[in-house]
Design a protein around this motif. Structure first.
Motif, mmCIF file in Angstrom:
data_model
loop_
_atom_site.group_PDB
_atom_site.id
_atom_site.type_symbol
_atom_site.label_atom_id
_atom_site.label_comp_id
_atom_site.label_asym_id
_atom_site.label_seq_id
_atom_site.Cartn_x
_atom_site.Cartn_y
_atom_site.Cartn_z
ATOM 1 N N ALA A 212 -0.786 -7.313 108.733
ATOM 2 C CA ALA A 212 -2.050 -6.634 108.434
ATOM 3 C C ALA A 212 -3.197 -7.630 108.335
ATOM 4 C CB ALA A 212 -1.919 -5.839 107.133
ATOM 5 N N LEU A 213 -2.971 -8.713 107.620
ATOM 6 C CA LEU A 213 -4.026 -9.704 107.435
ATOM 7 C C LEU A 213 -4.353 -10.408 108.749
ATOM 8 C CD1 LEU A 213 -5.803 -10.888 105.194
ATOM 9 C CD2 LEU A 213 -4.075 -12.640 104.837
ATOM 10 N N GLY A 214 -3.327 -10.733 109.537
ATOM 11 C CA GLY A 214 -3.555 -11.426 110.803
ATOM 12 C C GLY A 214 -4.321 -10.576 111.797
ATOM 13 N N LEU A 215 -3.933 -9.308 111.949
ATOM 14 C CA LEU A 215 -4.617 -8.426 112.892
ATOM 15 C C LEU A 215 -6.060 -8.175 112.464
ATOM 16 C CD1 LEU A 215 -1.824 -5.784 113.659
ATOM 17 C CD2 LEU A 215 -2.606 -7.655 115.117
ATOM 18 N N PHE A 216 -6.281 -8.013 111.168
ATOM 19 C CA PHE A 216 -7.639 -7.775 110.677
ATOM 20 C C PHE A 216 -8.537 -8.978 110.958
ATOM 21 C CE2 PHE A 216 -10.872 -7.993 107.323
ATOM 22 C CZ PHE A 216 -11.493 -6.759 107.503
ATOM 23 N N LEU A 244 -1.051 -2.250 106.767
ATOM 24 C CA LEU A 244 -1.396 -2.212 105.350
ATOM 25 C C LEU A 244 -0.748 -1.011 104.670
ATOM 26 C CD1 LEU A 244 -2.982 -3.309 102.939
ATOM 27 C CD2 LEU A 244 -4.948 -1.960 103.713
ATOM 28 N N LEU A 245 -0.818 0.152 105.333
ATOM 29 C CA LEU A 245 -0.169 1.343 104.779
ATOM 30 C C LEU A 245 1.341 1.148 104.712
ATOM 31 C CD1 LEU A 245 -2.215 4.150 106.601
ATOM 32 C CD2 LEU A 245 -2.404 3.411 104.209
ATOM 33 N N ALA A 246 1.904 0.497 105.743
ATOM 34 C CA ALA A 246 3.343 0.220 105.730
ATOM 35 C C ALA A 246 3.706 -0.716 104.584
ATOM 36 C CB ALA A 246 3.771 -0.377 107.072
ATOM 37 N N PHE A 247 2.826 -1.675 104.298
ATOM 38 C CA PHE A 247 3.056 -2.598 103.184
ATOM 39 C C PHE A 247 3.096 -1.850 101.857
ATOM 40 C CE2 PHE A 247 0.988 -5.241 99.863
ATOM 41 C CZ PHE A 247 1.989 -6.187 99.700
ATOM 42 N N VAL A 248 2.133 -0.937 101.657
ATOM 43 C CA VAL A 248 2.092 -0.171 100.413
ATOM 44 C C VAL A 248 3.350 0.678 100.261
ATOM 45 C CG1 VAL A 248 0.866 1.659 99.167
ATOM 46 C CG2 VAL A 248 -0.420 -0.141 100.327
ATOM 47 N N VAL A 249 3.754 1.349 101.338
ATOM 48 C CA VAL A 249 4.960 2.181 101.294
ATOM 49 C C VAL A 249 6.188 1.328 100.994
ATOM 50 C CG1 VAL A 249 6.493 3.626 102.680
ATOM 51 C CG2 VAL A 249 4.018 3.941 102.826
ATOM 52 N N THR A 250 6.276 0.169 101.631
ATOM 53 C CA THR A 250 7.414 -0.726 101.417
ATOM 54 C C THR A 250 7.491 -1.202 99.978
ATOM 55 O OG1 THR A 250 7.324 -1.498 103.712
ATOM 56 C CG2 THR A 250 8.488 -2.896 102.141
ATOM 57 N N GLU A 251 6.354 -1.605 99.423
ATOM 58 C CA GLU A 251 6.343 -2.144 98.064
ATOM 59 C C GLU A 251 6.655 -1.077 97.019
ATOM 60 O OE1 GLU A 251 5.774 -5.867 97.712
ATOM 61 O OE2 GLU A 251 6.642 -5.007 99.532
ATOM 62 N N ARG A 252 6.328 0.160 97.310
ATOM 63 C CA ARG A 252 6.630 1.246 96.369
ATOM 64 C C ARG A 252 8.094 1.656 96.438
ATOM 65 N NH1 ARG A 252 2.164 4.017 94.303
ATOM 66 N NH2 ARG A 252 3.424 5.886 94.039
ATOM 67 N N ALA A 253 8.760 1.298 97.548
ATOM 68 C CA ALA A 253 10.133 1.749 97.743
ATOM 69 C C ALA A 253 11.171 0.759 97.229
ATOM 70 C CB ALA A 253 10.384 2.031 99.226
ATOM 71 N N VAL A 254 10.864 -0.549 97.256
ATOM 72 C CA VAL A 254 11.861 -1.542 96.873
ATOM 73 C C VAL A 254 11.890 -1.720 95.364
ATOM 74 C CG1 VAL A 254 11.683 -2.745 99.068
ATOM 75 C CG2 VAL A 254 10.234 -3.449 97.176
ATOM 76 N N SER A 255 13.055 -2.104 94.856
ATOM 77 C CA SER A 255 13.201 -2.245 93.402
ATOM 78 C C SER A 255 12.554 -3.511 92.859
ATOM 79 C CB SER A 255 14.688 -2.236 93.028
ATOM 80 O OG SER A 255 15.375 -3.287 93.686
ATOM 81 N N ARG A 256 12.491 -4.530 93.679
ATOM 82 C CA ARG A 256 11.899 -5.804 93.250
ATOM 83 C C ARG A 256 10.865 -6.225 94.292
ATOM 84 N NH1 ARG A 256 12.340 -8.766 88.304
ATOM 85 N NH2 ARG A 256 11.983 -10.959 88.749
#
Length: 509
Positions: A212-216, A244-256
């Protein structure tokens, strides 16, 4: 006295601090030094305006986008191990930059240098958080912040002198010396530590965030040349949003997760992150833009330009420590907000100084900007560690440093694009449309000669005046951003210290 307190006062522990400080000083040195050398690098290696921009942005992008991942690796696999791997790689890549002969190779090495810097910084800061306790930890982090100030302050003038005496490649040899010493002291003095609850690197979060950061950043850099409606620019920005949306979804799904998004529910945590990004627009971008102005447009030599840059960065040698002392009587929010207001006043003052003004007229507002930004600079690192439990120190420094460094990289790309667009707007009606975009990028980067060659028929004095007006308008925008940030910091840092840590402990119980 507790055993942990005694450990904090031991000579070996303070030698460990010296190792991290040497690494911390080398990182801004490679940033500010390269900014002074940028005109020389461009002449030696060639390349398009975008390729030249990547000389600074490649380092900032990889450094900022991998800090959280490096912090997680440090917590999982050993803080000392990651620090030594990072600082050792930093030395090797810096040495390779001395021999680069192609702009693409140079940019790729700069990107690798950023990866190494992220590992060294995250591992070193996390290790220090374990080595020091209580007030000693705050002092240690303040000293590290001052080391950054030393790198920022001495980088421009030292690089300018070395460039004129030995050539631009010599600046990377100085970085190698710092990194080698940091490796030796760190290998001897740092103690290995890990987070026992760590479950390894969150690969999904790391990859989506970096993408996300690289493409932006790439999209922002291309926009002045291709236009904001260009298909590739829009595609890059859309891709950044998807990741970025994928990052948010990923971070909400993992336990750590690599980034605990629940922390953003706490005003103090949000305030610290905004504070981390605050210097980017009011200070860090000037470390790159001003040398380009002084050398390429004002006609100064590298040594003279580097010496003038001391006015901007010298306050970082002393005032961050003063800021720490002032917390005995004033709230951190008051100190940080007041510092940003002072910096905004300096930006407004500098916006009134046209190209060709006496050196003293430039130095005084630069000194005000540097003075103002030094006060939040001295408090940021300590505040960052205070918002999470000690065991997540790697994550804390990773989040804070990512916000700061990634914010600086994005700010540099955005501000450079804005300056280029302001210059291009001034060229409309007086230049062939097909030459405006590239010429504006050259002029915005301080390459007055190349811009003049591409714009035959336009007097050099006209181009200088056009650049000067665009730069002044840009500074007015940066003034407004800094004022707004000061207001937000006043509001968000009003809450009690450690509210995030206390809330998380209560919820865990």
């Amino acid at each position: 006295m507790s055993s942990s307190s005694r450990a904090s006062d031991g000579p070996r522990t303070w030698l460990a601090l010296l190792a991290v400080c040497l690494a911390a000083a080398a990182m801004p040195l490679t940033f500010t030094g390269t900014a002074v050398a940028l005109p020389s690098i461009g002449r030696a290696l060639g390349g398009s305006p975008v390729a030249i921009a990547w000389v600074t942005n490649a380092f900032m992008l990889t450094f900022g986008s991998t800090l959280m991942a490096a912090g997680a690796l440090a917590d999982s696999y050993g803080r000392k191990r990651i620090f030594l791997a990072g600082v050792g790689s930093f030395a090797v890549v810096s040495f390779a930059l001395v021999f680069a002969t192609d702009i693409l190779v140079f940019d790729l090495l700069r990107a690798a240098q950023g990866f190494a810097a992220a590992a060294a910084f995250s591992g070193g800061m996390a290790a220090l958080a374990q080595a020091f306790e209580g007030p000693a930890r705050l002092r240690a982090f303040s000293i590290v912040g001052t080391s950054f100030g030393v790198g920022l302050s001495l980088g421009p003038v030292a690089s300018g002198l070395m460039i004129e005496a030995l050539g631009w490649r010599s600046i990377f040899l100085a970085v190698v010396v710092f990194a080698v010493l940091a490796f030796i002291f760190g290998w001897y003095a740092l103690k290995e530590s890990r987070d026992p609850a760590s479950r390894g690197l969150d690969w999904g979060g790391a990859l989506t965030f970096t993408a996300a950061l690289g493409l932006f950043t790439y999209g922002i850099l291309l926009a002045p040349e291709r236009g904001w409606s260009d298909g590739m620019v829009l595609g890059l920005l859309a891709g950044a949003l998807v990741f970025l949306l994928a990052f948010v979804v990923t971070e909400r799904a993992v336990s750590r997760p690599m980034l605990d998004l629940s922390l953003f529910a706490y005003p103090r945590f949000v305030g610290v992150q905004l504070l981390a990004a605050a210097p980017a627009y009011g200070f860090v971008v000037l470390l790159v833009l001003l040398p380009g102005r002084f050398i390429g447009v004002e006609g100064m030599g590298e040594a003279a330009a580097g010496t003038l840059m001391i006015a901007l960065s010298a306050p970082l040698l002393i005032l961050p420590i003063v800021a720490g002392l002032l917390t005995r009587w004033l709230r951190p929010a008051t100190i940080c907000g007041a510092g940003l207001l002072i910096s905004a006043a300096g930006l407004l003052w500098l916006s009134q100084i046209q190209v060709g003004a006496p050196v003293l007229a430039l130095a005084l507002p630069m000194l005000v900007i540097g003075t103002g930004i030094s006060f939040p600079w001295g408090l940021m690192d300590g505040l960052a560690v205070s918002v999470v439990p000690k065991e997540r120190a790697g994550m804390a420094t990773g989040i804070f440093s990512t916000t700061r460094v990634a914010g600086e990289g994005v700010a540099l790309a955005v501000v450079s694009a804005i300056l280029s667009m302001l210059v291009a707007d001034g060229l409309k009606g007086s230049a062939i449309p097909s030459t405006i975009a590239t010429s504006a990028q050259r002029l915005a980067a301080g390459d007055l000669g190349a811009a003049g060659n591409a714009l035959q028929g336009i007097d050099r004095a006209v181009l200088t005046s056009l650049y000067s007006n665009a730069f002044s308008n840009l500074l007015l925008l940066l003034t407004a951003i800094t004022l707004l940030t000061a207001l937000v910091v006043f509001v968000f840092l009003r809450t009690n210290a450690h509210d995030v840590s206390e809330a998380r402990v209560e919820s865990a119980a």
